[in-house]
Design an enzyme around this catalytic site. Structure first.
Site, PDB file in Angstrom:
ATOM      1  N   HIS A 137       0.775  -1.237   0.000  1.00 24.07           N
ATOM      2  CA  HIS A 137       0.000   0.000   0.000  1.00 24.07           C
ATOM      3  C   HIS A 137       0.808   1.289   0.000  1.00 24.07           C
ATOM      4  O   HIS A 137       0.286   2.319   0.420  1.00 24.07           O
ATOM      5  CB  HIS A 137      -0.944   0.034   1.221  1.00 24.07           C
ATOM      6  CG  HIS A 137      -2.109  -0.901   1.121  1.00 24.07           C
ATOM      7  ND1 HIS A 137      -2.054  -2.105   0.487  1.00 24.07           N
ATOM      8  CD2 HIS A 137      -3.379  -0.795   1.602  1.00 24.07           C
ATOM      9  CE1 HIS A 137      -3.224  -2.714   0.587  1.00 24.07           C
ATOM     10  NE2 HIS A 137      -4.038  -1.942   1.245  1.00 24.07           N
ATOM     11  N   GLY A 188      -1.085  -1.802  -5.653  1.00 22.31           N
ATOM     12  CA  GLY A 188      -1.903  -2.975  -5.335  1.00 22.31           C
ATOM     13  C   GLY A 188      -3.292  -2.552  -4.907  1.00 22.31           C
ATOM     14  O   GLY A 188      -4.274  -3.247  -5.149  1.00 22.31           O
ATOM     15  N   GLU A 315     -13.273  -9.199   0.788  1.00 18.18           N
ATOM     16  CA  GLU A 315     -13.885  -7.880   0.948  1.00 18.18           C
ATOM     17  C   GLU A 315     -14.462  -7.409  -0.394  1.00 18.18           C
ATOM     18  O   GLU A 315     -14.301  -6.239  -0.761  1.00 18.18           O
ATOM     19  CB  GLU A 315     -12.869  -6.850   1.464  1.00 18.18           C
ATOM     20  CG  GLU A 315     -12.285  -7.229   2.822  1.00 18.18           C
ATOM     21  CD  GLU A 315     -11.518  -6.074   3.474  1.00 18.18           C
ATOM     22  OE1 GLU A 315     -11.821  -5.761   4.623  1.00 18.18           O
ATOM     23  OE2 GLU A 315     -10.645  -5.483   2.815  1.00 18.18           O
ATOM     24  N   GLU A 331     -18.934  -3.235   2.546  1.00 21.55           N
ATOM     25  CA  GLU A 331     -18.093  -2.332   3.338  1.00 21.55           C
ATOM     26  C   GLU A 331     -18.514  -0.874   3.143  1.00 21.55           C
ATOM     27  O   GLU A 331     -18.794  -0.440   2.017  1.00 21.55           O
ATOM     28  CB  GLU A 331     -16.631  -2.543   2.913  1.00 21.55           C
ATOM     29  CG  GLU A 331     -15.647  -1.752   3.747  1.00 21.55           C
ATOM     30  CD  GLU A 331     -14.194  -1.975   3.310  1.00 21.55           C
ATOM     31  OE1 GLU A 331     -13.903  -3.020   2.702  1.00 21.55           O
ATOM     32  OE2 GLU A 331     -13.375  -1.083   3.584  1.00 21.55           O
ATOM     33  N   CYS A 399     -10.281   2.354   8.106  1.00 22.20           N
ATOM     34  CA  CYS A 399     -10.477   3.052   6.832  1.00 22.20           C
ATOM     35  C   CYS A 399     -11.872   3.654   6.709  1.00 22.20           C
ATOM     36  O   CYS A 399     -12.040   4.767   6.221  1.00 22.20           O
ATOM     37  CB  CYS A 399     -10.217   2.105   5.661  1.00 22.20           C
ATOM     38  SG  CYS A 399     -11.160   0.572   5.726  1.00 22.20           S
ATOM     39  N   CYS A 400     -12.895   2.902   7.155  1.00 18.98           N
ATOM     40  CA  CYS A 400     -14.270   3.345   6.929  1.00 18.98           C
ATOM     41  C   CYS A 400     -14.621   4.594   7.728  1.00 18.98           C
ATOM     42  O   CYS A 400     -15.449   5.395   7.296  1.00 18.98           O
ATOM     43  CB  CYS A 400     -15.253   2.238   7.280  1.00 18.98           C
ATOM     44  SG  CYS A 400     -15.066   0.773   6.254  1.00 18.98           S
TER      45      CYS A 400
END
Lengths: 636, 636
Positions: A137, A188, A315, A331, A399-400
């Site tokens: 990442h 990625g 996911e 998600e 992240c969310c």
């Protein structure tokens, strides 16, 4: 040159005056953003920017594949700065700005002399940078930091963070590309492409757009970069933990992709970047690729709540019509990113079908990720629960949390678009702005209680009389829509979801739009196995659900709704500061003798049913929940 | 002393003459057992018994928790010997016996001088024996090897393996117990308790029964053995990967357990051992504990196919009524072990409710684990598929393969029980035996085409006229049953599922039982969320399912069965050597315009429906499958 194409009005230029989004925005401003800073601190994420030597023990252990989610931490910082910066456009705040400046200090110190900036690698594995784009990442983190820097610059005019990030982007452009000695790599986890387009729009520096286009077009080419890269690490590429490059949509070049596969958030970011590039480059081939993916997602892979990605294991996506309810991953980030994508598609073609999905995502699958009080979250957004789902205060992968806060803080940016000779309203609910049309400044004040009511009034207030198109979106769900100008009914003939009122507008003119909002039943395509024999409820843009707290006495899964039962919409002052509830006279399945299986069908008794908007679920006492309610039967 | 209690007739004393089980037995004899030996060889399991030095690399890598399924390999060998030995009782086979003897040679060499015998520990970690009962299955392996040794001795009279295992059991009895210096341990995976009871029954050595009782009663006591043991390994007990000792039913003492929790196979083996001990010790307290667990399982946790354990993550139970269909784990081993438990409960109380569940498990959830041709398997037995489920030729953990073969090879042992003055038939389908009643030898020949037909005839052929009870099970599903003796109707008043014909029987007497077998609809308790609005089909002991191969054109999930549709039973010579199919005039949901969601309900068209017995699914071309069919609606 006249600009016929519609472009979004910046959220910073649109004032939010309606009750629905104003309340959500206030919560994000006053509670979510400050609490997220506390959490970033508690989780050790802020500390990780200081590159302490030796590095402290891992907070998030390495998993069986040898990597730790801690490598994503830079992105969380970037996303929080972005979300916080959006709130600064609404209301400057010295404390928050000081917090951001402190982070920028750390980032400045963490940056390498060549411009490279990644706190994980610089802090722990400085010799391993750019060795595992597939999993680790780096480019994703760079993208989120860059978006944060752009947002902070736009909100405050302070350039320091932006300068840091431009240096980093310069470095990235040296490392990656098709030139001699450059790595033919790409992220990625897609994300930086969006940030680079934003940077191009801010600075006009064409190299940023070219780099974004490179990352998108290099993706999935053979020989496969991730395969070569794994071999260079001494690993067997076939031992890739995700099994297939579909996981990151790099299995084939993006222009050849017609099915949305793999990790949902990656897919949505990629498609958003593709739409951005199609827009900026006028690339019709890329636009057609976007359209194919859009068709696939919206005709076979999207939940009725605009949730995306049924499967926890990747996911992401599985196969057409595989949309289980209780185990739905869906998600929050994926629905947020779907709103990004839909918004971009809408500016390739002003087609209400895109706005319909954008609105569906905003009000349902994305908004459900944020609790009512603003400090608890859902990562997954199932459409059914037996009561096991609880909102969490933080998550190992947060992240969310910042995705939903940055969306709400910039929600006004999704409402209105302008061209040289027109204004288009995509959303309603109290949006005011000032635009220049044919050289004349025009104030526009949209007032409504949308989404609770479909009665919309738009005051048009030009400095001088001026002729332009006022384009009003007539949502796909609105089967009965009427309009008037200054009280005079006008004929409404929407094209591709937008009704155009072309006239010479003068001060004091008022356009009104009335969208009937009867409660509606929705049925899924019969190939959606999970929804056979079931019905969902919708009113306006809101999908509803039944929760045990409103339907007490037994799990809501024992409710069945007769096909001919009338459904009423009722204003409920006592709930969440006022909501429209849907009620019906339904039935409850009643256990017979207690046997688990019986040759007699369950008896039923009359029972009231109360449904509330899906995005509000799990904000009161825990219990069962369901979007798709069993139908008591079709009488043919 | 008169033996009023019923005890099972040994499978070796019961001849199988009926078409249904005879066919399955022939397949297991001729194909399954030989092919399993080949697979044990190919997988390296046989080689692992030779303790090669240095040990070869792991075939099954260690997982994230640091252990490898390879530690269970001894159990696979034991189970194969057990299954193979059962086939030898039907038909001696020099090749198979030579294969077993070769294994026994290896085991003899692998055994330590103190009697300890575990090929993993002796081959790789000799200093670590008895340090991780929680995870590493030493006692479980010992149990399966012991069951193999007992079965081989019974089939052939050869004692060598039995001697080896009795030495090992002597060693185990020294190590474990409540005496000074003994470890207060017990198996992480229950199994040895069943083997010890079998050994007691074979040898009469009471110490074996006491050791089994110790393992059962020590389980779950405080201080918790697994906690102490983890500390002794230098591990944090709180870091236990399964999270809770419910996983192995050791969270509380077994007599206090009233809910079946955790890993399903462990739970079933434990409950079977509890029932064995309650029987042998006359322990009514333990019997009551069994009954409480039975009620819990059968009223809230069992699939309609007798599958157990909905969840893959713990291979086991979750909570009442949580019975999802497509993701059902329902491990073959769990249904096999449920048959074990039910069989033992039936001998605590001759109650047809136990036999009903035993029969359900045998014909459905257990038998579905074995392919028609006998060399492919299901580990999980879902009740719905979109076509993704394929039988496999072997599995990293091949436990289910030999569990289903040992069950089929000994199926005749579940059919008949005897007391001093009575014979009870639990199963029908062609079972013949010779029993001694009141000192008189009586031949009994049950003839029927069960489960395809409920017409059953039992010839009673005593050496001399003799008075005894002939107890005939009238299954719970049989709502219409009639009987006759020598053609004269008799009144049938079953008590707890058994009709007793008490009379003086003479040569040539024939009792007939006619069980009407209409196709039946089954409905689940309304708390079973997954089955609301759905119906299952049963005929006799067989649960049916719809498969795409019989219902082509679209996934079977688009079939809906009107509540009033007539269901016909039809003999189909062309399928699987002859089966009863169920057919009905049903409906298909028809996609409308292709939209994923629509305010119009799907249209329907007439469509034939063909259902076949569940245990036969996935033996032809792959495709969708469903047990619980949507109902087209109740017309009230």
């Amino acid at each position: 040159m006249s600009r016929r194409r519609y472009c979004p009005a910046s959220f910073a230029d649109v004032k939010l005056t309606g009750p629905f989004w104003r309340e959500r925005l206030d919560v994000v401003l006053s509670r979510t953003i400050p609490s997220q800073h506390v959490k970033l601190d508690e989780a050790g994420i802020l500390e990780s920017l200081k590159l302490p030597q030796p590095p402290p023990p891992l907070t998030i252990p390495r998993n069986a594949h040898g990597f730790t989610m801690q490598v994503f931490w830079d992105s969380d910082v970037g996303k929080w700065i972005e979300a916080a910066s959006y709130t600064l456009s609404h209301r400057r705040d010295a404390d928050i700005e000081a917090q951001i400046d402190a982070i920028v200090d750390d980032l400045a110190k963490a940056q390498s002399s060549d411009g490279y900036l990644n706190c994980w690698y610089n802090g722990r594995e400085p010799d391993k940078r750019w060795t595992n784009l597939r999993d680790n990442h780096e480019l994703y983190n760079a993208g989120h930091l860059l978006e944060g820097a752009i947002a902070y610059f736009r909100a405050t005019g302070r350039r320091r963070f932006l300068d840091i990030m431009e240096r980093y982007v310069d470095h990235i452009a040296v490392i990656f590309g098709t030139g001699p000695g450059q790595k033919r790599g790409y992220p990625g986890h897609q994300e930086i492409e969006l940030a680079l387009v934003k940077l191009y729009r801010l600075t006009g520096d064409r190299r940023r757009l070219d780099l974004a286009a490179y990352f998108i077009d290099e993706r999935g080419r053979q020989p496969h970069y991730f395969t070569e890269e794994a071999r260079a690490r001494g690993e067997d590429p076939a031992a890739y933990w995700a099994g297939t490059y579909e996981y990151s949509q790099s299995h084939i070049p993006v222009r050849e992709q017609t099915k949305m596969v793999g990790h949902a958030v990656r897919g949505m970011y990629m498609a958003s970047a593709m739409a951005d590039l199609a827009f900026e480059l006028g690339d019709d081939d890329l636009k057609r690729a976007c359209e194919a993916l859009w068709r696939d997602v919206t005709t076979a892979q999207i939940y009725v709540t605009a949730g995306l990605g049924p499967s926890e294991s990747n996911e992401g996506f599985t196969e057409p019509y595989d949309l289980p309810n209780e185990t739905a991953y869906a998600e929050t980030c994926a629905s947020v990113a779907l709103a990004f994508w839909a918004h971009r598609m809408l500016h390739l073609d002003l087609d209400g079908a895109y706005a319909d999905v954008m609105e569906l995502a905003l009000y349902n699958g994305a908004l459900s990720g944020l609790s009512r009080e603003g400090t608890h979250y859902f990562y997954a957004n199932p459409l059914e629960s037996r009561g096991q789902h609880k909102r969490w205060a933080w998550h190992a992968c947060p992240c969310c949390t910042m995705n939903v806060s940055r969306l709400v803080a910039s929600i006004a940016g999704y409402a209105i678009s302008t061209s040289d000779d027109g204004v288009a309203f995509h959303l309603y609910g109290g949006f005011e702005t000032m635009v220049a049309l044919d050289g004349v400044r025009v104030a526009l004040r949209e007032a409504s209680r949308y989404p609770w009511s479909g009665d919309i009034a738009i005051e048009v207030d030009p400095q001088a009389p001026v002729t332009f198109d006022l384009k009003l979106r007539v949502p796909g769900w609105a089967k009965d829509a009427t309009a008037a100008v200054n009280g005079e009914p006008i004929s409404l003939t929407p094209e591709r979801g937008y009704a155009t009122i072309h006239r010479r507008w003068s001060k004091g003119d008022v356009a009104t739009l009335r969208l009937a909002m009867p409660p509606e039943r929705l049925y899924a395509h019969p190939s959606v196995r999970a929804d056979v024999g079931r019905v969902a409820l919708r009113r306006g843009p809101l999908i509803y659900c039944v929760e045990e707290v409103d339907n007490p006495g037994a799990p809501v899964q024992t409710l069945t709704l007769p096909r001919d039962a009338e459904i009423d919409a009722t204003w409920r002052d006592d709930l969440f500061g006022g909501v429209v509830a849907l009620t019906a006279s339904a039935k409850r399945l009643v256990p017979g003798g207690g046997a688990l299986y019986s040759s007699a069908p369950p008896a039923t008794r009359e029972a009231p049913l109360t449904a509330l908007p899906y995005h509000l679920w799990a904000n009161r006492e825990p219990g069962s929940m369901q979007v798709w309610i069993a139908e008591a039967g079709e009488r043919e």
